[in-house]
Design an enzyme around this catalytic site. Sequence first.
Site, mmCIF file in Angstrom:
data_model
loop_
_atom_site.group_PDB
_atom_site.id
_atom_site.type_symbol
_atom_site.label_atom_id
_atom_site.label_comp_id
_atom_site.label_asym_id
_atom_site.label_seq_id
_atom_site.Cartn_x
_atom_site.Cartn_y
_atom_site.Cartn_z
ATOM 1 N N THR A 57 -5.012 -2.672 -2.202
ATOM 2 C CA THR A 57 -5.278 -2.249 -0.836
ATOM 3 C C THR A 57 -6.477 -3.010 -0.311
ATOM 4 O O THR A 57 -7.093 -3.802 -1.025
ATOM 5 C CB THR A 57 -5.495 -0.727 -0.733
ATOM 6 O OG1 THR A 57 -5.413 -0.339 0.644
ATOM 7 C CG2 THR A 57 -6.840 -0.314 -1.293
ATOM 8 N N CYS A 98 -0.424 -1.373 -1.067
ATOM 9 C CA CYS A 98 -0.008 -0.376 -2.056
ATOM 10 C C CYS A 98 1.242 -0.802 -2.817
ATOM 11 O O CYS A 98 1.947 0.023 -3.403
ATOM 12 C CB CYS A 98 0.194 0.986 -1.395
ATOM 13 S SG CYS A 98 -1.248 1.546 -0.461
ATOM 14 N N LEU A 144 -9.725 8.692 -0.881
ATOM 15 C CA LEU A 144 -8.852 8.232 0.199
ATOM 16 C C LEU A 144 -9.582 7.273 1.124
ATOM 17 O O LEU A 144 -10.808 7.247 1.182
ATOM 18 C CB LEU A 144 -8.285 9.419 0.986
ATOM 19 C CG LEU A 144 -9.230 10.318 1.790
ATOM 20 C CD1 LEU A 144 -9.633 9.701 3.129
ATOM 21 C CD2 LEU A 144 -8.579 11.675 2.034
ATOM 22 N N LEU A 165 -4.347 6.435 -0.703
ATOM 23 C CA LEU A 165 -4.909 7.326 -1.709
ATOM 24 C C LEU A 165 -4.911 6.662 -3.073
ATOM 25 O O LEU A 165 -3.971 5.946 -3.420
ATOM 26 C CB LEU A 165 -4.068 8.602 -1.813
ATOM 27 C CG LEU A 165 -4.333 9.760 -0.862
ATOM 28 C CD1 LEU A 165 -3.241 10.797 -1.016
ATOM 29 C CD2 LEU A 165 -5.671 10.382 -1.165
#
Length: 218
Positions: free
Chosen positions: A76, A174, A157, A144
């Site tokens: 991410t 992700c 998060l 997350l």
Amino acid sequence: MTDTTLIIRQLGIQDYQQVWQQMREFTDTRNVLTADEIWLVQHPAVFTQGQAGKPEHLLNPTDIPVVQSDRGGQITYHGLGQQIMYVLIDIKRHKANGSELNVRQLVTALEQSVVSTLADYGIKSYPKADAPGVYVNEQKICSLGLRIRKGCSFHGLALNINMDLSPFRQINPCGYIGLEMCQMADFIPTEQAQCDKVAPKLVTHFTQLLGYNDVTTY
């Protein structure tokens, strides 16, 4: 100190690796008397790979650093204008609704906190059972990733509020090919889409869901 005691630390803007190291040290040295903590922070531009991260999900290497992390999930991006909430919680000690808190319940609480926060701004969002995080119109607005060590959580998060989303195009966010990202500023006025305004609402929803009633902010 009780199961409902919580400390909130506002860390401002800090380097990812520095905060990651602090989270690990906190988790390794905490004991049964250590209060749970929430850390609110923004990171300068960085890609982070989760434990299961595959190198092929970094599509176009840039001058943005890539850090191999120990959280769950895939790659991410973190950048300014994204509110990160790290949750350092003694899962084995915490009681939620009369039963021991488990990892799935913690993930659900994090997701619901974001959904409720976005609803405060009139943004309709939802989690996905097969892809942790929160979505708006099939675009991901919150990522997350957790790590559990000694029965305690760290990481947390990342909610996109008002940021440059273009680095996400350099990765499969992700690990999902073609996944599009969005942010709060896509749906509400810029003056409302500010980390310092959104973060208190996010924290309030989370603390209510987990039953914290003795909250101290630093």
